[in-house]
Design an enzyme around this catalytic site. Structure first.
Site, PDB file in Angstrom:
ATOM      1  N   LEU A 121       0.839  -1.196   0.000  1.00 29.83           N
ATOM      2  CA  LEU A 121       0.000   0.000   0.000  1.00 29.83           C
ATOM      3  C   LEU A 121       0.872   1.243   0.000  1.00 29.83           C
ATOM      4  O   LEU A 121       1.928   1.271   0.623  1.00 29.83           O
ATOM      5  CB  LEU A 121      -0.874   0.024   1.255  1.00 29.83           C
ATOM      6  CG  LEU A 121      -1.967  -1.025   1.358  1.00 29.83           C
ATOM      7  CD1 LEU A 121      -2.578  -1.011   2.743  1.00 29.83           C
ATOM      8  CD2 LEU A 121      -3.028  -0.780   0.304  1.00 29.83           C
ATOM      9  N   LYS A 161      -4.970  -0.738  10.180  1.00 26.67           N
ATOM     10  CA  LYS A 161      -3.869  -1.424   9.498  1.00 26.67           C
ATOM     11  C   LYS A 161      -3.178  -2.273  10.557  1.00 26.67           C
ATOM     12  O   LYS A 161      -2.571  -1.757  11.487  1.00 26.67           O
ATOM     13  CB  LYS A 161      -2.894  -0.407   8.898  1.00 26.67           C
ATOM     14  CG  LYS A 161      -1.769  -1.078   8.136  1.00 26.67           C
ATOM     15  CD  LYS A 161      -0.992  -0.047   7.327  1.00 26.67           C
ATOM     16  CE  LYS A 161       0.010  -0.693   6.384  1.00 26.67           C
ATOM     17  NZ  LYS A 161       1.060  -1.423   7.046  1.00 26.67           N
ATOM     18  N   GLU A 171      -4.081 -10.636   7.607  1.00 32.25           N
ATOM     19  CA  GLU A 171      -2.896 -10.420   8.431  1.00 32.25           C
ATOM     20  C   GLU A 171      -2.827 -11.414   9.583  1.00 32.25           C
ATOM     21  O   GLU A 171      -3.802 -11.606  10.304  1.00 32.25           O
ATOM     22  CB  GLU A 171      -2.981  -8.987   8.991  1.00 32.25           C
ATOM     23  CG  GLU A 171      -1.668  -8.394   9.378  1.00 32.25           C
ATOM     24  CD  GLU A 171      -0.909  -7.786   8.199  1.00 32.25           C
ATOM     25  OE1 GLU A 171      -1.364  -7.923   7.038  1.00 32.25           O
ATOM     26  OE2 GLU A 171       0.144  -7.186   8.463  1.00 32.25           O
ATOM     27  N   LYS A 202      -9.998   2.231   1.519  1.00 27.41           N
ATOM     28  CA  LYS A 202     -10.133   1.534   0.234  1.00 27.41           C
ATOM     29  C   LYS A 202     -11.407   1.990  -0.463  1.00 27.41           C
ATOM     30  O   LYS A 202     -12.460   2.077   0.183  1.00 27.41           O
ATOM     31  CB  LYS A 202     -10.225   0.016   0.453  1.00 27.41           C
ATOM     32  CG  LYS A 202      -8.996  -0.592   1.114  1.00 27.41           C
ATOM     33  CD  LYS A 202      -9.218  -2.056   1.503  1.00 27.41           C
ATOM     34  CE  LYS A 202      -8.018  -2.545   2.301  1.00 27.41           C
ATOM     35  NZ  LYS A 202      -8.268  -3.845   2.934  1.00 27.41           N
ATOM     36  N   LYS A 241      -0.679   6.288   8.065  1.00 34.70           N
ATOM     37  CA  LYS A 241       0.130   5.787   9.185  1.00 34.70           C
ATOM     38  C   LYS A 241      -0.030   6.640  10.443  1.00 34.70           C
ATOM     39  O   LYS A 241      -0.175   7.862  10.366  1.00 34.70           O
ATOM     40  CB  LYS A 241       1.615   5.786   8.777  1.00 34.70           C
ATOM     41  CG  LYS A 241       1.957   4.806   7.670  1.00 34.70           C
ATOM     42  CD  LYS A 241       1.954   3.387   8.194  1.00 34.70           C
ATOM     43  CE  LYS A 241       2.766   2.441   7.356  1.00 34.70           C
ATOM     44  NZ  LYS A 241       4.176   2.432   7.561  1.00 34.70           N
ATOM     45  N   CYS A 291      40.228   8.512  19.092  1.00 30.73           N
ATOM     46  CA  CYS A 291      39.408   7.305  19.197  1.00 30.73           C
ATOM     47  C   CYS A 291      39.398   6.799  20.641  1.00 30.73           C
ATOM     48  O   CYS A 291      40.432   6.818  21.302  1.00 30.73           O
ATOM     49  CB  CYS A 291      39.969   6.240  18.266  1.00 30.73           C
ATOM     50  SG  CYS A 291      39.031   4.715  18.296  1.00 30.73           S
TER      51      CYS A 291
HETATM   52  S1  IVH Z   1      -5.011  -4.180   2.055  1.00 27.31           S
HETATM   53  C1  IVH Z   1      -3.602  -4.463  -2.398  1.00 27.31           C
HETATM   54  N1  IVH Z   1      -5.742  -3.927   4.556  1.00 27.31           N
HETATM   55  O1  IVH Z   1      -0.230  -3.650   4.975  1.00 27.31           O
HETATM   56  C2  IVH Z   1      -3.556  -4.093  -0.973  1.00 27.31           C
HETATM   57  N2  IVH Z   1      -3.452  -4.359   4.109  1.00 27.31           N
HETATM   58  O2  IVH Z   1       1.584  -2.010   3.130  1.00 27.31           O
HETATM   59  C3  IVH Z   1      -3.801  -5.214  -0.060  1.00 27.31           C
HETATM   60  N3  IVH Z   1      -2.086  -4.584   6.107  1.00 27.31           N
HETATM   61  O3  IVH Z   1       0.944  -6.091   2.794  1.00 27.31           O
HETATM   62  C4  IVH Z   1      -3.573  -4.866   1.336  1.00 27.31           C
HETATM   63  N4  IVH Z   1      -3.682  -4.295   7.575  1.00 27.31           N
HETATM   64  O4  IVH Z   1       0.321  -6.813   5.138  1.00 27.31           O
HETATM   65  C5  IVH Z   1      -4.723  -4.141   3.712  1.00 27.31           C
HETATM   66  N5  IVH Z   1      -6.544  -3.752   6.703  1.00 27.31           N
HETATM   67  C6  IVH Z   1      -5.535  -3.950   5.881  1.00 27.31           C
HETATM   68  C7  IVH Z   1      -4.224  -4.182   6.335  1.00 27.31           C
HETATM   69  C8  IVH Z   1      -3.214  -4.380   5.417  1.00 27.31           C
HETATM   70  C9  IVH Z   1      -2.396  -4.534   7.411  1.00 27.31           C
HETATM   71  C10 IVH Z   1      -0.727  -4.800   5.597  1.00 27.31           C
HETATM   72  C11 IVH Z   1      -0.595  -5.902   4.602  1.00 27.31           C
HETATM   73  C12 IVH Z   1       0.005  -5.270   3.390  1.00 27.31           C
HETATM   74  C13 IVH Z   1       0.615  -4.029   3.929  1.00 27.31           C
HETATM   75  C14 IVH Z   1       0.634  -2.945   2.885  1.00 27.31           C
END
Ligand code: IVH
Length: 717
Positions: free
Chosen positions: A104, A139, A196, A312, A336, A430
């Site tokens: 992401l 996340k 995850e 998303k 983040k 040093c």
């Molecule tokens: S969506 C195409 N949703 O973040 C995108 N990722 O930097 C699919 N992650 O590799 C990922 N929580 O390991 C998504 N709610 C969440 C997430 C998540 C953690 C991680 C995942 C991914 C990374 C992306």
């Protein structure tokens, strides 16, 4: 033309604003960033042991991207922006993902989120009154896993790996209670559920308490522990670690059971998965930001680590239209959280000497818990950083760590400065007993840099010890039973000291000469283990030239450079002679080395400096005197169909990694180049090949696909 980036980026260059970089500086910095990011990827994904904070890592990637945007022609073939994650470790079977597992893009501020929404709307040409639904969800700070179900049964579980290919951890995944082996409800015939794997704070603490009771080392944080637990060769070990799983995405699906992100995730719940209860739907950026702050507030009470909020686009048809940009979808972004902070007392500042002689000030802190980890040290980087922070010893300082191992000092609290706080003075010699003077290294531009370095090299005991650790490491002499721990012990040993590489090879002779204090009688050793160590050392009197060159620990001469030098000079005598000549100021010898691909001024200068130093030269001579055979590098096959040709690999290769492709070409006597020019003989293009393919056809250069490549070189792949 051979591309010749300097192998390392000077920190001073890094601070220059991108639009002030010259093209040459940009190329140099991109090279440095590519290798630095690759190294951190390896630490993070390969060893589950990161060295820098996620925030610093993200900053490196952002810097890389920003330079690439300013200098699009200088984007490297191995650019970090072209790959996700890390090439899988070899201990597991590989699984090719039917649909790549992507990463992401990140947002760090409210403004970045507004930009994201605006960008999506613009891309879709939505007018002002068309609503756009976007989901927000935590996340999870764990590791992603792809679960393939066929006819409702779990058939494979794979880690992300490099995005295209991951590790087969099916047996381990089956031990996780949150992962159904058979799906409930009415799932599609083929369904890849992605999500995850994580560990709760309570489970992490219980595990660590058990470790402590058993006198075993403690785990750093839940994320790395979860990753380490899943990547166990013994599923029994995974089963004993309490792992959990949230489903939030998918790969291949034979028939989509829903039209939106939200409905799809709800379907996952019907099939028997855990889904995150904080996932919600919004129609404005304002709503998303409110949810971000709500999640941030409840973060500490969730019981598992999260590091941001993912947004998303909800409508899957719109996701399809939005598509992807290199490594991440255009329809999603990760917002983040800022790193975690705490306050504590700065008790002292020590100066550490690294293997390269660089001096790093380290803050010694009164123990404090930051984000669940007890912190006692923090890096202060260099003297300028201490000055910039304005910290004094005795100050109350603010420390930050962001899922990382080395925390940082952000500043101090003015009201709490004690009267007797004292300013730190950077030493001018040093800290080693030799008291060798310290120099400030010059930057690429010839200015005085921030890095202070001890000039003692092999004579400086700190460097010598680190040099020795490198010398015995896996990619260098790789001596069984002689690792970092043993070097630490032997270094200060009064009976059998190892202070230089040659001492390793005289160890047995010296031990034989002792009547009483023999190695086999020491704690930790016995007849068998002492014998094994001596045998392992004996075995390494035969060593490959590239390993030998790498093991010398010459600054800027990493593994790849050592290989290039070994291949180019062919044998030790030729290399040593060239190095000595260059050290003597011989211009022809310098030019010859300069003509080698990927070798530039920085490497040549440090080879020269190394061989100009009498102490180093003696150390090397003593070592060579102990060796039996130095194996010369394999000569490339000169009668292969591609021998002598200049080849460019472009696009995504499916049967081999790019590194593998390059190595194969070199083995067959060809040269693997990074860019297409009139000198290119052949282009091997995979799916997604772009500008290079275009250039090749403009120049009328032959283009073949990967299968044809294997047919021509007659290797099965
Ligand atoms: S969506 C195409 N949703 O973040 C995108 N990722 O930097 C699919 N992650 O590799 C990922 N929580 O390991 C998504 N709610 C969440 C997430 C998540 C953690 C991680 C995942 C991914 C990374 C992306």
């Amino acid at each position: 033309m051979p591309k010749k980036p300097a192998p390392q980026t000077s920190p001073a260059l890094r601070t220059k604003s991108v639009d002030q970089l010259s093209k040459q500086e940009a190329v140099q910095e991109l090279a440095g960033l590519a290798s630095e990011i690759a190294r951190h990827d390896a630490l993070y994904y390969g060893n589950d042991a990161p060295e820098i904070s996620d925030a610093d890592y993200d900053a490196l990637r952002r810097r890389n991207l920003s330079i690439e945007q300013h200098f699009p022609d200088s984007v490297r073939e191995d650019s970090p922006s072209k790959r996700v994650g890390y090439v899988p470790a070899s201990k597991f079977a590989k699984v090719r993902h039917a649909i790549p597992m992507l990463s992401l893009d990140n947002a760090f501020s409210d403004e970045d989120v507004l930009d994201f929404v605006a960008r999506v709307r613009r891309f879709l040409k939505l007018d002002a009154d068309t609503e756009l639904a976007i989901t927000a969800e935590p996340k999870i700070d764990g590791l992603s896993l792809s679960l393939r179900y066929e006819d409702g049964r779990l058939v494979t579980a794979a880690t992300r790996g490099d995005g295209a290919e991951g590790e087969d951890v099916t047996a381990n995944a089956r031990t996780i209670a949150d992962i159904p082996r058979v799906l409930a409800g009415d799932p599609p015939e083929v369904l890849e559920v992605r999500g995850e794997v994580y560990m709760t704070a309570v489970d992490f603490e219980t595990l660590n308490r058990r470790q402590a009771e058993e006198g075993k080392p403690l785990y750093v944080n839940p994320r790395n522990t979860a990753a380490g637990s899943l990547r166990q060769l013994d599923p029994g070990v995974t089963a004993s670690r309490p792992l959990k799983f949230f489903a939030y995405a998918w790969g291949e699906v034979s028939a989509m059971p829903a039209n939106t992100q939200m409905e799809m995730v709800k379907k996952f719940a019907d099939y028997g998965f855990q889904i995150n209860p904080l996932m919600k739907l919004y129609t404005s950026a304002k709503g998303l930001l409110e949810q971000y702050h709500t999640i941030e507030e409840v973060r500490a009470t969730l019981g598992y680590d999260i590091d941001g909020v993912v947004y998303k686009v909800d409508d899957l048809a719109l996701q399809e239209r939005l598509g992807f940009v290199s490594r991440s979808p255009r329809w999603a972004i990760a917002h983040k959280f800022p790193a975690e902070k705490a306050m504590t007392i700065l008790e002292a500042i020590d100066v550490q000497v690294g293997r390269t002689g660089a001096l790093t000030p380290v803050a010694r802190l009164a123990p404090v818990t930051v984000g669940g980890v007890v912190v006692t040290n923090a890096t202060l980087h260099n003297a300028e950083e201490i000055e910039r922070l304005g910290v004094k010893i005795g100050d109350t300082v603010i420390v930050q760590r962001a899922g990382d191992v080395i925390p940082q000092v952000l500043g101090y609290v003015e009201d709490r400065r004690p009267k007797d706080a004292w300013a730190f003075e950077f030493p001018t010699v040093c800290p080693c007993k030799l008291k060798t003077p310290i120099v400030r290294e010059e930057t690429a531009g010839g200015e005085e840099g921030v890095v202070r370095r001890c000039t003692g090299e092999f004579a400086c005991p700190y460097q010598r010890k680190e040099h020795l650790k490198l010398f015995v490491s896996r990619r260098a002499f790789d001596i069984d039973g002689l690792g970092e721990k043993q070097i630490e012990a032997f270094y200060d040993d009064e009976v059998l000291p190892i202070r230089a590489p040659a001492d390793i090879f005289t160890l047995k002779k010296r031990d034989d000469a002792h009547e009483l204090q023999k190695l086999k009688n020491r704690e930790g050793y016995g007849e068998v283990s002492a014998g094994k160590l001596f045998a392992a050392i004996e075995e390494r009197r035969v060593i490959a030239l590239e390993r030998l060159i790498y093991a010398l620990g010459i600054r800027h001469v990493g593994e790849a450079t050592a290989k290039t030098l070994a291949r180019a000079y062919g044998n030790w005598q030729a290399f040593e002679e060239a190095a000595l000549k260059i050290a003597d100021g011989d211009e022809t010898a310098r030019e010859e080395m300069d003509a080698l691909e990927d070798i530039g001024g920085a490497v040549i200068d440090s080879v020269a400096r190394y061989f100009a130093e009498p102490h180093n030269r003696r150390t090397v001579e003593d070592l060579i005197g102990e060796l039996k055979t130095i194996i010369e590098p394999e000569k490339p096959i000169s009668d292969s169909p591609v021998a002598g040709k200049s080849i460019v690999f472009t696009g995504s290769l499916e049967r081999m990694s790019r590194d593998e492709a390059k190595a194969m070409a070199e083995r067959l006597g060809a040269k693997a180049a990074g860019s297409v020019s009139a000198k290119t003989d052949l282009v091997v293009a995979g799916p997604g090949a772009g500008s290079k393919l275009k250039k090749a056809s403009e120049l009328g250069i032959e283009v073949i696909d990967e299968d044809e490549w294997f047919r021509r070189v007659g290797e099965g792949g």
